[in-house]
Design a protein around this motif. Structure first.
Motif, PDB file in Angstrom:
ATOM      1  N   PRO A 336       0.848  -1.197   0.000  1.00  0.00           N
ATOM      2  CA  PRO A 336       0.000   0.000   0.000  1.00  0.00           C
ATOM      3  C   PRO A 336       0.882   1.244   0.000  1.00  0.00           C
ATOM      4  N   ALA A 337       0.646   2.130  -0.980  1.00  0.00           N
ATOM      5  CA  ALA A 337       1.563   3.253  -1.183  1.00  0.00           C
ATOM      6  C   ALA A 337       1.726   4.107   0.072  1.00  0.00           C
ATOM      7  N   ARG A 338       0.677   4.202   0.898  1.00  0.00           N
ATOM      8  CA  ARG A 338       0.747   5.089   2.053  1.00  0.00           C
ATOM      9  C   ARG A 338       0.736   4.310   3.370  1.00  0.00           C
ATOM     10  N   ALA A 344      -5.047   8.060   2.634  1.00  0.00           N
ATOM     11  CA  ALA A 344      -4.708   8.664   1.335  1.00  0.00           C
ATOM     12  C   ALA A 344      -4.603   7.564   0.299  1.00  0.00           C
ATOM     13  N   TYR A 345      -5.004   7.901  -0.914  1.00  0.00           N
ATOM     14  CA  TYR A 345      -4.999   6.934  -2.007  1.00  0.00           C
ATOM     15  C   TYR A 345      -5.762   5.669  -1.649  1.00  0.00           C
ATOM     16  N   ARG A 346      -6.638   5.777  -0.658  1.00  0.00           N
ATOM     17  CA  ARG A 346      -7.553   4.682  -0.283  1.00  0.00           C
ATOM     18  C   ARG A 346      -6.834   3.360   0.009  1.00  0.00           C
ATOM     19  N   VAL A 349      -2.654  -0.014  -4.038  1.00  0.00           N
ATOM     20  CA  VAL A 349      -1.340  -0.502  -4.434  1.00  0.00           C
ATOM     21  C   VAL A 349      -1.040   0.079  -5.816  1.00  0.00           C
ATOM     22  N   PHE A 350       0.088   0.798  -5.964  1.00  0.00           N
ATOM     23  CA  PHE A 350       0.475   1.372  -7.259  1.00  0.00           C
ATOM     24  C   PHE A 350       1.718   0.634  -7.765  1.00  0.00           C
ATOM     25  N   TRP A 351       2.644   1.373  -8.300  1.00  0.00           N
ATOM     26  CA  TRP A 351       3.920   0.775  -8.750  1.00  0.00           C
ATOM     27  C   TRP A 351       4.990   0.909  -7.681  1.00  0.00           C
ATOM     28  N   ASP A 352       4.609   1.440  -6.492  1.00  0.00           N
ATOM     29  CA  ASP A 352       5.617   1.782  -5.474  1.00  0.00           C
ATOM     30  C   ASP A 352       6.424   0.588  -4.983  1.00  0.00           C
ATOM     31  N   GLU A 353       5.946  -0.611  -5.246  1.00  0.00           N
ATOM     32  CA  GLU A 353       6.719  -1.788  -4.837  1.00  0.00           C
ATOM     33  C   GLU A 353       8.102  -1.794  -5.505  1.00  0.00           C
ATOM     34  N   PRO A 397      -3.334  -3.223 -13.318  1.00  0.00           N
ATOM     35  CA  PRO A 397      -3.956  -1.905 -13.222  1.00  0.00           C
ATOM     36  C   PRO A 397      -3.023  -0.908 -12.558  1.00  0.00           C
ATOM     37  N   TRP A 398      -3.242   0.356 -12.832  1.00  0.00           N
ATOM     38  CA  TRP A 398      -2.434   1.386 -12.172  1.00  0.00           C
ATOM     39  C   TRP A 398      -2.678   1.356 -10.670  1.00  0.00           C
ATOM     40  N   GLN A 399      -3.931   1.221 -10.249  1.00  0.00           N
ATOM     41  CA  GLN A 399      -4.222   1.094  -8.811  1.00  0.00           C
ATOM     42  C   GLN A 399      -4.962  -0.218  -8.587  1.00  0.00           C
ATOM     43  N   ASP A 489       5.742  10.566 -14.834  1.00  0.00           N
ATOM     44  CA  ASP A 489       5.420  11.988 -14.630  1.00  0.00           C
ATOM     45  C   ASP A 489       3.933  12.212 -14.896  1.00  0.00           C
ATOM     46  N   GLU A 490       3.188  12.319 -13.840  1.00  0.00           N
ATOM     47  CA  GLU A 490       1.721  12.404 -13.984  1.00  0.00           C
ATOM     48  C   GLU A 490       1.248  13.789 -14.420  1.00  0.00           C
ATOM     49  N   TYR A 491       2.169  14.744 -14.553  1.00  0.00           N
ATOM     50  CA  TYR A 491       1.743  16.065 -15.000  1.00  0.00           C
ATOM     51  C   TYR A 491       1.557  16.127 -16.520  1.00  0.00           C
ATOM     52  N   GLY A 609       7.793  18.676 -15.211  1.00  0.00           N
ATOM     53  CA  GLY A 609       7.346  17.358 -14.771  1.00  0.00           C
ATOM     54  C   GLY A 609       7.089  17.288 -13.282  1.00  0.00           C
ATOM     55  N   LYS A 610       6.301  16.306 -12.903  1.00  0.00           N
ATOM     56  CA  LYS A 610       6.014  16.089 -11.486  1.00  0.00           C
ATOM     57  C   LYS A 610       7.195  15.412 -10.797  1.00  0.00           C
ATOM     58  N   GLN A 611       7.752  14.402 -11.483  1.00  0.00           N
ATOM     59  CA  GLN A 611       8.773  13.574 -10.836  1.00  0.00           C
ATOM     60  C   GLN A 611       9.655  12.967 -11.915  1.00  0.00           C
ATOM     61  N   ALA A 612      10.698  12.284 -11.462  1.00  0.00           N
ATOM     62  CA  ALA A 612      11.616  11.664 -12.410  1.00  0.00           C
ATOM     63  C   ALA A 612      10.849  10.755 -13.361  1.00  0.00           C
ATOM     64  N   GLY A 656       6.861  16.866  -7.321  1.00  0.00           N
ATOM     65  CA  GLY A 656       5.528  16.777  -6.718  1.00  0.00           C
ATOM     66  C   GLY A 656       5.259  15.422  -6.088  1.00  0.00           C
ATOM     67  N   SER A 657       6.180  14.476  -6.234  1.00  0.00           N
ATOM     68  CA  SER A 657       6.056  13.185  -5.546  1.00  0.00           C
ATOM     69  C   SER A 657       7.306  13.000  -4.696  1.00  0.00           C
ATOM     70  N   THR A 658       7.136  12.408  -3.528  1.00  0.00           N
ATOM     71  CA  THR A 658       8.297  12.179  -2.658  1.00  0.00           C
ATOM     72  C   THR A 658       9.273  11.186  -3.299  1.00  0.00           C
ATOM     73  N   LEU A 659       8.788  10.422  -4.283  1.00  0.00           N
ATOM     74  CA  LEU A 659       9.676   9.456  -4.943  1.00  0.00           C
ATOM     75  C   LEU A 659      10.761  10.173  -5.744  1.00  0.00           C
ATOM     76  N   SER A 660      10.448  11.406  -6.142  1.00  0.00           N
ATOM     77  CA  SER A 660      11.342  12.137  -7.034  1.00  0.00           C
ATOM     78  C   SER A 660      12.720  12.378  -6.403  1.00  0.00           C
TER      79      SER A 660
HETATM   80  C1  BGC Z   1       3.069   9.432  -7.622  1.00  0.00           C
HETATM   81  C2  BGC Z   1       3.063   8.012  -8.107  1.00  0.00           C
HETATM   82  C3  BGC Z   1       2.915   7.086  -6.916  1.00  0.00           C
HETATM   83  C4  BGC Z   1       1.689   7.452  -6.106  1.00  0.00           C
HETATM   84  C5  BGC Z   1       1.546   6.610  -4.870  1.00  0.00           C
HETATM   85  C6  BGC Z   1       1.835   9.696  -6.795  1.00  0.00           C
HETATM   86  O1  BGC Z   1       1.887  10.991  -6.286  1.00  0.00           O
HETATM   87  O2  BGC Z   1       3.099  10.312  -8.711  1.00  0.00           O
HETATM   88  O3  BGC Z   1       4.254   7.731  -8.793  1.00  0.00           O
HETATM   89  O4  BGC Z   1       2.801   5.768  -7.340  1.00  0.00           O
HETATM   90  O5  BGC Z   1       1.788   8.795  -5.718  1.00  0.00           O
HETATM   91  O6  BGC Z   1       2.654   6.749  -4.045  1.00  0.00           O
END
Ligand code: BGC
Length: 794
Positions: A336-338, A344-346, A349-353, A397-399, A489-491, A609-612, A656-660
């Motif tokens: 779970p991403a958070r 947040a984000y309910r 599960v995204f690609w954060d793994e 899926p993305w989520q 980059d979601e922007y 861009g939002k992130q790398a 815009g994302s902490t992953l960046s």
């Molecule tokens: C980021 C995604 C990430 C998601 C969940 C978004 O803000 O752009 O890359 O998967 O948050 O952490």
């Protein structure tokens, strides 16, 4: 400063959510935010508890459009415990009588401590000490110990201890207009404080949840009278106790929690009652729990000399383990991403793994394997999604949540403009890349052929097939192209002026697709012959299809402009953003998407861009690998191209994302140590300082947390595993005088690595296993179990 502790003194209401998220206690099965035991959800405080993988769906409408959301469910609150002196009001969340509060998170033992003084009417005071744990030794148990010391008065104390099922998902302001009631009450019972229980079930997914609680006096006073009260989905007991000046009375509340998703359990209620009946005293629970934490720390500590950074790294490790522990290995859950720390984000599960598994592979491979199995179990759903789009293989899926169907919302709210906007983020097909990449990395790190045979190869091949089927051959360009996707980059979710969403030939997606397709023959080769034939037959994977894969690895399109890799085709036609102007006007422009949309503009028009995105290539692949992949495609590539590309996007990213920050720290680690260090510090501060202002309160950023640990342990040490050898090439930041950590390498537990300016030391614990082949900057040595090896820096 104690680097094992996080300390908060008299927290301010505006920091409460952040503190609750960071003081969450959990064990990989469930977690509870660090809210006060007397608090209810009131807009400041939010006592949420979440069970890993426990989701529920609810339908509603947004601006006239039907929407359907699956939430990680906020389950009944086990914490409620309050008291009063004489006949005064119960102590409540944010009560002005509560003063001098000090909250301490003890990360070494996984205990949340809280001390405060209550100033009763008329000048009487009571000193209150609390300790709380969510057991790491028995994942179904949690406990709260409370000691009350009447400092200058005698009389009567009444303690109220309860289980509260009347909770809803309301932790995230943006979602509050959507339905958040996920529980239906199935009753409560119990006649004495020794055992009260509460049963609920989620409304749509029908997960049964039961809690059983015991509240008893453990020290200091003879138990007085007790009364049980129940109403609807709430049950509690009142214990009356004599209050004697100067004599502390200690109570303990022990809670057992089970669901119908548990293994080897009867009904959730009978399981909860049995667990509770078997639960020991607080002191014994604490001893076992602390010992379980000690064992975990032995397997994954990361020691550095700077005490403040040390503390943050521990905080990150602590929360990773509370979300994904050895107890998670056997659950059917993803990353779970958070975390299990908020809504947040309910809880999706995204690609954060991609950022989390490298850490787990080298310490807790069973947990990593369990998380990959979550994806494997969702192959049928992903296959159906691919089929529905006319593609072979499996489209993840993305989520994702319970079933693995697409859970990405169709609309998202821009809180700045108040508008609901179409959400195209499901076009991030690169989630398949994350799944395939993780399979291969897990195999490389563990050498576990059984994993590959049992399910890893199938997962990688099916993800690869869909990626390949997304590509079409463009006769004019004489290249394969992938159209209508979104990169990380979601922007950028469309071309300005084009009706169809998505962009074409996102370099990250295209190059990584090639990387995945290049792994296909290697994966097939790694399987035992009969298993390979079996799998090819089962998947109907023909020679023609794998030949097509091979052609793509030579002819996939990668766009370039101005001597750099383009983020996507046509990127060079976008306008430059006035970064200085926007910074001057808005200060923090991390959420540039929201700022521009509120101005009636869009990021899609700009090179911002939002992130790398392109730089993710350099995060995942070594320079040699990336260069070889591009050469294989017939493109020129060298260090200078990659360096120019880093500089180019670095100047055009809003983070815009902490992953960046994690990715940027990684890609700069060798070229610009100072800049890398600055990004690492940003990533370290993401949650502890809530750099995104308000997002941590809604849940930690697990990918960034794991990313920082991985950065320190893999990137700065150059740690890779190649051909069964542990390869090291350390470039420690100047700020690190020293770095030490254990890891699991093949059968060896706790291989200890120590790095100093003077050299590297490798200690393999005594065992009968073969020595560990280690390669440090061109020098190969065998690290024999029980005989530490020291290599001087050259
Ligand atoms: C980021 C995604 C990430 C998601 C969940 C978004 O803000 O752009 O890359 O998967 O948050 O952490």
């Amino acid at each position: 400063m104690n680097p094992w502790r996080l300390v908060y003194r008299s927290p301010r209401p505006e920091d409460e959510g952040l503190r609750e998220a960071l003081c969450t206690l959990g064990n990989g099965y469930f977690a509870t935010r660090g809210a006060a035991a007397e608090a209810v959800a009131d807009g400041v405080r939010y006592p949420g508890s979440y069970i890993s993988g426990c989701y529920d769906r609810a339908a509603s409408s947004v601006g006239g459009h039907p929407v359907d959301n699956e939430d990680l469910v906020n389950v009944p609150n086990w914490l409620p415990l309050t008291f009063r002196a004489g006949r005064e009001d119960w102590l409540a969340g944010g009560d002005p009588r509560l003063t001098e509060e000090r909250v301490e998170l003890d990360m070494l033992r996984g205990v949340l401590e809280r001390v405060f003084r209550v100033r009763h009417h008329g000048g009487a005071t009571t000193l209150v000490r609390q300790r709380r744990l969510v057991s790491m030794s028995d994942p179904h148990l949690a406990a709260l110990e409370v000691s009350l010391l009447p400092e200058n008065w005698d009389g009567e104390l009444t303690v109220l201890s309860a289980l509260d099922g009347g909770v809803a998902n309301s932790g995230v302001a943006r979602y509050r207009t959507l339905p958040g009631r996920h529980l239906r009450s199935l009753g409560s019972g119990g006649r004495t404080p020794e055992e009260l229980w509460l049963r609920t079930a989620t409304r749509a997914s029908d997960v049964g949840i039961a809690l059983a609680a015991r509240t008893r006096v453990s020290r200091g006073a003879a138990p007085g009278s007790a009364a049980v009260r129940a109403r609807g989905d709430w049950i509690g007991c009142e214990l009356r106790l004599p209050a004697v000046l100067g004599q502390a009375v200690t109570l303990e509340k022990t809670v057992a929690l089970h669901t119908s998703r548990d293994h080897a359990a009867g009904s959730p209620l009978s399981a909860a009652r049995t667990s509770l009946a078997r639960a020991d005293s607080f002191d014994t629970l604490l001893r076992c729990h602390a010992a379980a934490w000690r064992r975990l720390w032995q397997r994954c500590s990361v020691d550095i000399d700077d005490q403040e950074d040390q503390r943050i790294l521990r905080l990150h490790l602590f929360h990773i383990l509370q979300t994904l522990s050895p107890h998670t290995a056997d659950l059917d859950v993803g990353v779970p991403a958070r975390g299990l720390h908020g809504e947040a984000y309910r809880g999706h599960v995204f690609w954060d793994e991609l950022f989390v598994l490298p850490f787990l592979n080298l310490r807790f491979p069973e947990t990593a394997r369990g998380l990959l199995r979550y994806r494997w179990r969702r192959l049928p759903e992903a296959r159906a999604a691919a089929r529905a789009q006319g593609l072979r293989g499996a489209a993840f899926p993305w989520q994702s949540a319970t079933t693995g169907r697409e859970e990405t919302q169709r609309w998202h709210l821009n809180p700045r403009s108040g508008r609901w906007l179409v959400d195209n983020s499901r076009l991030q097909r690169h989630v398949n890349i994350a799944v395939a990449y993780n399979v291969w990395q897990h195999y490389q790190a563990t050498g576990d052929t059984r994993f590959l045979t049992d399910f890893g190869a199938e997962l990688l091949l099916e993800a690869a097939r869909t990626l390949a089927d997304l590509a079409v051959y463009d006769h004019r360009l004489r290249r394969y192209v992938i159209r209508g996707v979104m990169g990380p980059d979601e922007y950028h979710d469309a071309y300005p002026g084009r009706d169809l969403p998505g962009v074409d030939d996102n370099a990250y997606t295209n190059v990584m697709t090639v990387w995945v397709l290049r792994r296909v023959p290697e994966v097939l080769d790694a399987l035992p012959g009969p298993a390979r034939r079996d799998l090819r037959e089962r998947l109907d994977l023909s020679r023609a299809e794998t030949d097509r894969f091979a052609r793509m690895t030579r002819r996939m399109r990668v766009p370039f402009h101005d001597g750099v890799i383009s983020q996507f085709a046509g990127y060079e036609n976008l306008a430059e953003l006035d970064w200085a102007g926007y910074r001057a006007a808005y200060g923090d422009i991390r959420r540039l998407d929201r700022i521009l949309e509120a101005e009636g503009d869009t990021c899609n028009r700009y090179r911002a861009g939002k992130q790398a995105d392109v730089l993710m290539l350099m995060y995942l692949l070594s320079e040699e690998e990336l260069t070889a992949t591009l050469h294989g495609l017939g493109y020129e590539s060298d260090s200078a191209l990659l360096a120019r590309t880093v500089d180019y996007y670095l100047a055009r990213t809003a983070h815009g994302s902490t992953l960046s920050s994690v990715v940027h720290a990684w890609v700069l680690a060798r070229a610009d140590r100072r800049a890398s260090w600055r990004f690492l510090r940003d990533a370290l501060r993401s949650d502890i300082d809530d750099v995104q202002r308000g997002t941590t309160a809604e849940g930690i950023h697990l990918g960034a947390m794991a990313g920082t640990v991985d950065l320190v342990t893999r990137c700065y040490t150059g740690l890779t595993i190649r051909d069964g050898r542990l390869c090291l090439d350390p470039v420690l930041p100047e700020e690190f005088g020293f770095l030490a950590f254990p890891l699991r390498f093949r059968g060896h537990w706790n291989v200890r690595l120590r790095f100093r300016a003077g050299g590297t030391e490798i200690g393999v614990p005594p065992s009968r296993l073969p020595p560990v082949p280690v390669r440090v900057r061109g020098q190969t040595v065998e690290a024999v179990p029980g005989m530490p090896v020291r290599l001087a820096a050259r």
